[in-house]
Design an enzyme around this catalytic site. Structure first.
Site, PDB file in Angstrom:
ATOM      1  N   ASP A   1       0.850  -1.186   0.000  1.00  0.00           N
ATOM      2  CA  ASP A   1       0.000   0.000   0.000  1.00  0.00           C
ATOM      3  C   ASP A   1       0.896   1.249   0.000  1.00  0.00           C
ATOM      4  O   ASP A   1       1.746   1.379  -0.880  1.00  0.00           O
ATOM      5  CB  ASP A   1      -0.938  -0.074   1.214  1.00  0.00           C
ATOM      6  CG  ASP A   1      -1.990   1.026   1.246  1.00  0.00           C
ATOM      7  OD1 ASP A   1      -2.978   0.917   0.507  1.00  0.00           O
ATOM      8  OD2 ASP A   1      -1.815   1.986   2.014  1.00  0.00           O
TER       9      ASP A   1
ATOM     10  N   TYR B   1      -2.145  11.391   3.011  1.00  0.00           N
ATOM     11  CA  TYR B   1      -3.113  11.737   1.973  1.00  0.00           C
ATOM     12  C   TYR B   1      -3.228  13.252   1.809  1.00  0.00           C
ATOM     13  O   TYR B   1      -3.440  13.753   0.702  1.00  0.00           O
ATOM     14  CB  TYR B   1      -4.487  11.160   2.330  1.00  0.00           C
ATOM     15  CG  TYR B   1      -4.529   9.659   2.261  1.00  0.00           C
ATOM     16  CD1 TYR B   1      -4.777   9.001   1.062  1.00  0.00           C
ATOM     17  CD2 TYR B   1      -4.304   8.885   3.401  1.00  0.00           C
ATOM     18  CE1 TYR B   1      -4.814   7.623   0.988  1.00  0.00           C
ATOM     19  CE2 TYR B   1      -4.333   7.497   3.340  1.00  0.00           C
ATOM     20  CZ  TYR B   1      -4.588   6.870   2.131  1.00  0.00           C
ATOM     21  OH  TYR B   1      -4.602   5.501   2.067  1.00  0.00           O
TER      22      TYR B   1
ATOM     23  N   HIS C   1      -7.043  -6.763  -0.264  1.00  0.00           N
ATOM     24  CA  HIS C   1      -5.984  -5.750  -0.302  1.00  0.00           C
ATOM     25  C   HIS C   1      -4.918  -6.018   0.760  1.00  0.00           C
ATOM     26  O   HIS C   1      -3.747  -5.711   0.565  1.00  0.00           O
ATOM     27  CB  HIS C   1      -6.608  -4.369  -0.083  1.00  0.00           C
ATOM     28  CG  HIS C   1      -5.638  -3.244  -0.068  1.00  0.00           C
ATOM     29  ND1 HIS C   1      -5.028  -2.763  -1.209  1.00  0.00           N
ATOM     30  CD2 HIS C   1      -5.137  -2.495   0.960  1.00  0.00           C
ATOM     31  CE1 HIS C   1      -4.218  -1.768  -0.900  1.00  0.00           C
ATOM     32  NE2 HIS C   1      -4.258  -1.585   0.410  1.00  0.00           N
TER      33      HIS C   1
END
Length: 369
Positions: free
Chosen positions: A173, A285, A340
């Site tokens: 990730d 982010y 994931h």
């Protein structure tokens, strides 16, 4: 006349660029507003249905026993002189053996690599780091502190502090993005690169801009730009949304793999209930639109890309597209039924595929000395 034409050309070009920039940021923040409105509706609905529990959360005071499991390794700390930040990591395996460095994603911390720490410590010095903003590592408060240049430099500094000039780098990730960039900028420091469920940064950028389906899957990028509100939504109802990322039918672990145990889940809740923990993680982010790399540089190291077929956040087509940017041996394995959270969902399969890759070609034994 030539001067006038030149001035007109410069003015027009500048105007077009500014319009594009304005349009780009209007799209970003417009989507942020839509995501915020949807989250507010969800919050209001929760208040109607469960008014007494919606705003229930708290700091976990006592870490679960699994975080001090000695079979996973020894807890260590290092303060990097250049950045002044203190990093926490868990290390196992004999010193002097080849270094295998693990970089986690969001919302994870070193513990997500527990299955790999046990597996590879027999032949490697295995190190799982809490990246800046996570776990017991320092949590810089400003979003600018999470620029990609700093994150990549953190990896370099940690490798050198550990006494190595090369490593086998494994990332998942967000840790996968940093691993790709580290291999691009410091190819001489990467023996082999192993990435789980994360495309090459250029692939992600190109694909997301051309495929609305991936933009929709990445809508949380926009929601996380908001200040404080995402922290609230992840923590209300005793961190229900955070739990859901790992346990829900759409995004979670366990359809064909291993479920997180109650103690495993408590480890995550302990880590992210600490003051500032969610903000540090979300700051990755919040800096992404101003610093996301658009580098077209290729990767010179051999690459293994592992991909969970059931990844709810990333389109599978991006995995194959990474081949364009690899200038060495490239192996792609798509694991059927896996989510994931690949290294926790299917650890046995992941570990076997990593062993196979390590023994291919130059193999890790070539670099033991």
């Amino acid at each position: 006349m030539a001067r006038v034409l030149h001035d007109v050309f410069v003015f027009t070009t500048t105007l077009v660029l500014r319009i594009r920039v304005l349009g780009y940021w209007s799209l970003v923040y417009g989507y942020c507003a839509l995501c915020a409105a949807a989250a507010l509706l969800k919050l209001g609905w929760n208040l109607i249905l469960r008014p007494s529990t919606t705003f229930r959360w708290g700091i976990r005071e006592t870490p679960p026993a699994c975080l001090s499991d000695t079979s996973l390794g020894t807890h260590c700390y290092v303060r990097i002189k250049e950045s002044g930040l203190r990093f926490h990591y868990v290390a196992a395996g004999e010193r002097g053996k080849p270094l295998m460095l693990f970089l986690h994603g969001f919302p994870e911390f070193w513990f997500s690599w527990r299955h790999q720490l046990r597996e590879f410590k027999s032949e490697f010095r295995v190190v799982a780091v809490d990246m800046r903003g996570y776990g017991e590592s320092d949590l810089p408060s400003s979003t600018e502190s999470y620029h990609f240049d700093y994150l990549v430099t953190d990896v370099k500094d940690i490798v050198e502090y550990l006494g190595y000039n090369r490593c086998y780098l494994v990332g998942h990730d967000w840790g996968g993005t940093i691993a790709w960039l580290f291999a691009i900028h410091y190819p001489e420091m990467v023996n082999k690169l192993i990435v789980l469920n994360c495309p090459h940064p250029s692939v992600f950028t190109d694909y997301a801009l051309r495929h609305p389906s991936q933009l929709l899957k990445s809508s949380y990028f926009f929601f996380f730009q908001l200040p404080r509100f995402p922290e609230l939504m992840l923590s209300i109802n005793d961190f229900k949304a955070l739990k859901g990322l790992f346990t829900s039918r759409s995004t979670g672990i366990g359809r064909k793999g291993r479920w997180l145990t109650a103690e495993d889940m408590e480890a995550y809740l302990y880590a992210f209930s600490q003051p500032g923990a969610l903000t540090g993680a979300l700051n990755y982010y919040r800096n992404v639109f101003s610093s996301f790399p658009l580098s077209q540089n290729d990767v010179k190291s051999p690459v293994l890309l592992l991909w969970g077929e059931r990844d709810a956040f990333l389109e599978q087509e991006m995995a194959e597209a990474c081949r364009v940017y690899i200038r060495n041996h490239f192996r792609l394995n798509i694991i059927s039924g896996a989510s994931h959270w690949l290294q926790q969902d299917q650890p046995d399969i992941v570990n076997t595929l990593i062993w196979t890759f390590l023994k291919e070609g130059e193999g890790h034994k070539t670099h033991r000395n």
